[in-house]
Design a protein around this motif. Sequence first.
Motif, mmCIF file in Angstrom:
data_model
loop_
_atom_site.group_PDB
_atom_site.id
_atom_site.type_symbol
_atom_site.label_atom_id
_atom_site.label_comp_id
_atom_site.label_asym_id
_atom_site.label_seq_id
_atom_site.Cartn_x
_atom_site.Cartn_y
_atom_site.Cartn_z
ATOM 1 N N UNK A 1 3.062 -3.187 7.576
ATOM 2 C CA UNK A 1 4.017 -2.077 7.596
ATOM 3 C C UNK A 1 3.294 -0.740 7.442
ATOM 4 N N UNK A 2 2.335 -0.691 6.545
ATOM 5 C CA UNK A 2 1.546 0.524 6.364
ATOM 6 C C UNK A 2 0.827 0.875 7.663
ATOM 7 N N UNK A 3 0.230 -0.119 8.321
ATOM 8 C CA UNK A 3 -0.525 0.121 9.556
ATOM 9 C C UNK A 3 0.366 0.691 10.656
ATOM 10 N N UNK A 4 1.588 0.175 10.798
ATOM 11 C CA UNK A 4 2.512 0.692 11.819
ATOM 12 C C UNK A 4 2.831 2.165 11.570
ATOM 13 N N UNK A 5 3.122 2.504 10.332
ATOM 14 C CA UNK A 5 3.449 3.896 10.020
ATOM 15 C C UNK A 5 2.213 4.782 10.145
ATOM 16 N N UNK A 6 1.069 4.304 9.685
ATOM 17 C CA UNK A 6 -0.174 5.075 9.794
ATOM 18 C C UNK A 6 -0.467 5.401 11.256
ATOM 19 N N UNK A 7 -0.291 4.418 12.131
ATOM 20 C CA UNK A 7 -0.556 4.623 13.552
ATOM 21 C C UNK A 7 0.334 5.718 14.147
ATOM 22 N N UNK A 8 1.603 5.714 13.777
ATOM 23 C CA UNK A 8 2.537 6.687 14.360
ATOM 24 C C UNK A 8 2.518 8.046 13.655
ATOM 25 N N UNK A 9 2.011 8.102 12.432
ATOM 26 C CA UNK A 9 2.041 9.344 11.652
ATOM 27 C C UNK A 9 0.649 9.826 11.235
ATOM 28 N N UNK A 10 -0.433 9.330 11.872
ATOM 29 C CA UNK A 10 -1.786 9.570 11.368
ATOM 30 C C UNK A 10 -2.155 11.051 11.237
ATOM 31 N N UNK A 11 -1.582 11.911 12.033
ATOM 32 C CA UNK A 11 -1.878 13.346 11.918
ATOM 33 C C UNK A 11 -1.277 13.965 10.663
ATOM 34 N N UNK A 12 -0.338 13.272 10.014
ATOM 35 C CA UNK A 12 0.334 13.785 8.825
ATOM 36 C C UNK A 12 -0.115 13.082 7.534
ATOM 37 N N UNK A 13 -1.130 12.212 7.637
ATOM 38 C CA UNK A 13 -1.571 11.420 6.490
ATOM 39 C C UNK A 13 -2.834 12.022 5.874
ATOM 40 N N UNK A 14 -2.776 12.231 4.565
ATOM 41 C CA UNK A 14 -3.925 12.762 3.829
ATOM 42 C C UNK A 14 -4.808 11.640 3.297
ATOM 43 N N UNK A 15 -4.202 10.624 2.674
ATOM 44 C CA UNK A 15 -4.951 9.519 2.084
ATOM 45 C C UNK A 15 -4.224 8.198 2.304
ATOM 46 N N UNK A 16 -5.016 7.116 2.382
ATOM 47 C CA UNK A 16 -4.490 5.771 2.568
ATOM 48 C C UNK A 16 -4.893 4.935 1.356
ATOM 49 N N UNK B 1 0.825 -1.195 0.000
ATOM 50 C CA UNK B 1 0.000 0.000 0.000
ATOM 51 C C UNK B 1 0.858 1.242 0.000
ATOM 52 N N UNK B 2 0.169 2.368 0.152
ATOM 53 C CA UNK B 2 0.861 3.659 0.147
ATOM 54 C C UNK B 2 0.091 4.655 0.997
ATOM 55 N N UNK B 3 0.823 5.578 1.568
ATOM 56 C CA UNK B 3 0.239 6.693 2.299
ATOM 57 C C UNK B 3 0.628 7.979 1.585
ATOM 58 N N UNK B 4 -0.324 8.855 1.364
ATOM 59 C CA UNK B 4 -0.055 10.174 0.807
ATOM 60 C C UNK B 4 -0.070 11.153 1.968
ATOM 61 N N UNK B 5 1.055 11.817 2.208
ATOM 62 C CA UNK B 5 1.147 12.737 3.337
ATOM 63 C C UNK B 5 0.485 14.069 2.998
ATOM 64 N N UNK B 6 0.259 14.866 4.024
ATOM 65 C CA UNK B 6 -0.314 16.199 3.829
ATOM 66 C C UNK B 6 0.581 17.072 2.953
ATOM 67 N N UNK B 7 1.861 16.769 2.919
ATOM 68 C CA UNK B 7 2.822 17.531 2.119
ATOM 69 C C UNK B 7 2.904 17.025 0.681
ATOM 70 N N UNK B 8 2.198 15.932 0.358
ATOM 71 C CA UNK B 8 2.193 15.405 -1.004
ATOM 72 C C UNK B 8 3.224 14.323 -1.261
ATOM 73 N N UNK B 9 3.874 13.848 -0.234
ATOM 74 C CA UNK B 9 4.876 12.781 -0.378
ATOM 75 C C UNK B 9 4.189 11.425 -0.314
#
Length: 133
Positions: free
Chosen positions: A67-82, A50-58
Amino acid sequence: MKQSLHLLSILILSTLLLWGCTEKKVEPIHYGHDYCDHCKMQITDKRYGGALLTNEGRTLKFDSVECLAHTHHSEKDHIKEVYFVDFASSELTRQDRIQLYRDESMRGPMGTNIQAHKKEMNLPKINLNEAER
């Protein structure tokens, strides 16, 4: 000469402003070339990830749902789309169009056997928070 430099400056500034305002989209996963942003393993299996699109467009790319779930959990305030890779088509698909399942008969890259499907399956459903475990 001064007028030409002034016009050039305006043109460059306008271009930068327009470029900064464009909608950022998730980048595709390049299997065999990209590496997981969580575990750093090469992404090779087109059925998982999968992929996460950050608020900054990265775009952050992952080799598994876990792996996506671990990062989403720790960075959820910076994630725009999953996005998840649909198991059947290998297409990156937005979270609201996907359901996560656990299938003990199909071993995934990180061993928790989680798959993402666009269509309804006769398998135990899980949510993103459960995928971390």
